[in-house]
Design a protein around this motif. Structure first.
Motif, PDB file in Angstrom:
ATOM      1  N   ARG A  38       0.836  -1.211   0.000  1.00 20.97           N
ATOM      2  CA  ARG A  38       0.000   0.000   0.000  1.00 20.97           C
ATOM      3  C   ARG A  38       0.869   1.258   0.000  1.00 20.97           C
ATOM      4  O   ARG A  38       0.566   2.235  -0.696  1.00 20.97           O
ATOM      5  CB  ARG A  38      -0.940   0.009   1.197  1.00 20.97           C
ATOM      6  N   ARG A  39       1.944   1.244   0.804  1.00 18.28           N
ATOM      7  CA  ARG A  39       2.857   2.398   0.812  1.00 18.28           C
ATOM      8  C   ARG A  39       3.509   2.572  -0.557  1.00 18.28           C
ATOM      9  O   ARG A  39       3.629   3.698  -1.061  1.00 18.28           O
ATOM     10  CB  ARG A  39       3.915   2.231   1.895  1.00 18.28           C
ATOM     11  N   ALA A  40       3.925   1.480  -1.162  1.00 16.05           N
ATOM     12  CA  ALA A  40       4.556   1.561  -2.482  1.00 16.05           C
ATOM     13  C   ALA A  40       3.562   2.088  -3.515  1.00 16.05           C
ATOM     14  O   ALA A  40       3.921   2.890  -4.388  1.00 16.05           O
ATOM     15  CB  ALA A  40       5.083   0.183  -2.891  1.00 16.05           C
ATOM     16  N   GLU A  41       2.302   1.660  -3.400  1.00  9.67           N
ATOM     17  CA  GLU A  41       1.284   2.122  -4.347  1.00  9.67           C
ATOM     18  C   GLU A  41       1.097   3.635  -4.244  1.00  9.67           C
ATOM     19  O   GLU A  41       0.969   4.325  -5.264  1.00  9.67           O
ATOM     20  CB  GLU A  41      -0.038   1.400  -4.069  1.00  9.67           C
ATOM     21  N   LYS A  42       1.108   4.168  -3.023  1.00  8.57           N
ATOM     22  CA  LYS A  42       0.978   5.625  -2.836  1.00  8.57           C
ATOM     23  C   LYS A  42       2.168   6.348  -3.462  1.00  8.57           C
ATOM     24  O   LYS A  42       2.000   7.391  -4.097  1.00  8.57           O
ATOM     25  CB  LYS A  42       0.876   5.959  -1.355  1.00  8.57           C
ATOM     26  N   GLU A  43       3.368   5.790  -3.284  1.00  4.37           N
ATOM     27  CA  GLU A  43       4.555   6.397  -3.875  1.00  4.37           C
ATOM     28  C   GLU A  43       4.469   6.382  -5.390  1.00  4.37           C
ATOM     29  O   GLU A  43       4.808   7.367  -6.053  1.00  4.37           O
ATOM     30  CB  GLU A  43       5.805   5.662  -3.417  1.00  4.37           C
ATOM     31  N   TRP A  44       4.008   5.275  -5.959  1.00  2.00           N
ATOM     32  CA  TRP A  44       3.895   5.173  -7.419  1.00  2.00           C
ATOM     33  C   TRP A  44       2.856   6.144  -7.957  1.00  2.00           C
ATOM     34  O   TRP A  44       3.035   6.730  -9.025  1.00  2.00           O
ATOM     35  CB  TRP A  44       3.560   3.754  -7.840  1.00  2.00           C
ATOM     36  N   GLU A  45       1.761   6.319  -7.226  1.00  4.17           N
ATOM     37  CA  GLU A  45       0.742   7.264  -7.658  1.00  4.17           C
ATOM     38  C   GLU A  45       1.313   8.682  -7.680  1.00  4.17           C
ATOM     39  O   GLU A  45       1.060   9.444  -8.613  1.00  4.17           O
ATOM     40  CB  GLU A  45      -0.487   7.190  -6.739  1.00  4.17           C
ATOM     41  N   GLU A  64       1.714  11.093 -10.992  1.00  2.00           N
ATOM     42  CA  GLU A  64       1.183  12.450 -11.046  1.00  2.00           C
ATOM     43  C   GLU A  64       2.275  13.434 -11.461  1.00  2.00           C
ATOM     44  O   GLU A  64       2.041  14.331 -12.278  1.00  2.00           O
ATOM     45  CB  GLU A  64       0.584  12.846  -9.692  1.00  2.00           C
ATOM     46  N   ILE A  65       3.481  13.277 -10.939  1.00  3.72           N
ATOM     47  CA  ILE A  65       4.598  14.145 -11.322  1.00  3.72           C
ATOM     48  C   ILE A  65       4.873  13.997 -12.821  1.00  3.72           C
ATOM     49  O   ILE A  65       5.068  14.992 -13.531  1.00  3.72           O
ATOM     50  CB  ILE A  65       5.851  13.814 -10.486  1.00  3.72           C
ATOM     51  N   LEU A  66       4.863  12.764 -13.314  1.00  2.00           N
ATOM     52  CA  LEU A  66       5.104  12.544 -14.743  1.00  2.00           C
ATOM     53  C   LEU A  66       3.996  13.129 -15.606  1.00  2.00           C
ATOM     54  O   LEU A  66       4.260  13.684 -16.683  1.00  2.00           O
ATOM     55  CB  LEU A  66       5.271  11.052 -15.023  1.00  2.00           C
ATOM     56  N   ARG A  67       2.737  13.035 -15.145  1.00  5.03           N
ATOM     57  CA  ARG A  67       1.616  13.626 -15.899  1.00  5.03           C
ATOM     58  C   ARG A  67       1.810  15.138 -16.021  1.00  5.03           C
ATOM     59  O   ARG A  67       1.643  15.719 -17.101  1.00  5.03           O
ATOM     60  CB  ARG A  67       0.295  13.338 -15.200  1.00  5.03           C
ATOM     61  N   ARG A  68       2.159  15.772 -14.897  1.00  2.68           N
ATOM     62  CA  ARG A  68       2.351  17.227 -14.898  1.00  2.68           C
ATOM     63  C   ARG A  68       3.528  17.618 -15.802  1.00  2.68           C
ATOM     64  O   ARG A  68       3.455  18.607 -16.531  1.00  2.68           O
ATOM     65  CB  ARG A  68       2.582  17.738 -13.486  1.00  2.68           C
TER      66      ARG A  68
END
Length: 108
Positions: A82-89, A93-97
């Protein structure tokens, strides 16, 4: 003669358990042929298992301990994922921006 068995102890215990699960309906040789060892080897493993404290129930005890440890291990693993999933999200988001920013730069 003698020496160390080329088989893992867990393998040996599992094969003895298979023979015992047959409930005396199958001979050591018959079970041994199914699992790829000799009848005397399986018989020897069974004798060794009987000499263990607990009368050879070591595999059952290990399984029970494993069942007790498994939920804790799974909870730990679940938390880590779950922690890794939050980091990946956050990274997505940084890559989208960044992609939007560079797309604007290319148009201008």
């Amino acid at each position: 003669m003698g020496g160390r068995s080329p088989y893992l102890r867990e393998f040996e215990i599992d094969r003895v358990a298979l023979h015992r699960a047959a409930g005396g309906k199958r001979t050591y040789s018959a079970v041994a042929a199914d699992v790829g060892v000799t009848g005397e080897t399986l018989r020897s493993w069974a004798r060794q298992a009987d000499e263990l404290p607990g009368g050879g129930n070591r595999n059952e005890q290990a399984t029970a301990e494993g069942r007790d440890e498994e939920p804790a291990r799974l909870r730990t693993e679940n938390g880590r994922l779950r922690r890794a999933e939050k980091e990946w999200e956050l990274e997505r988001e940084i890559l989208r921006r960044a992609a939007r920013y560079f797309a604007k730069e290319m148009r201008a």
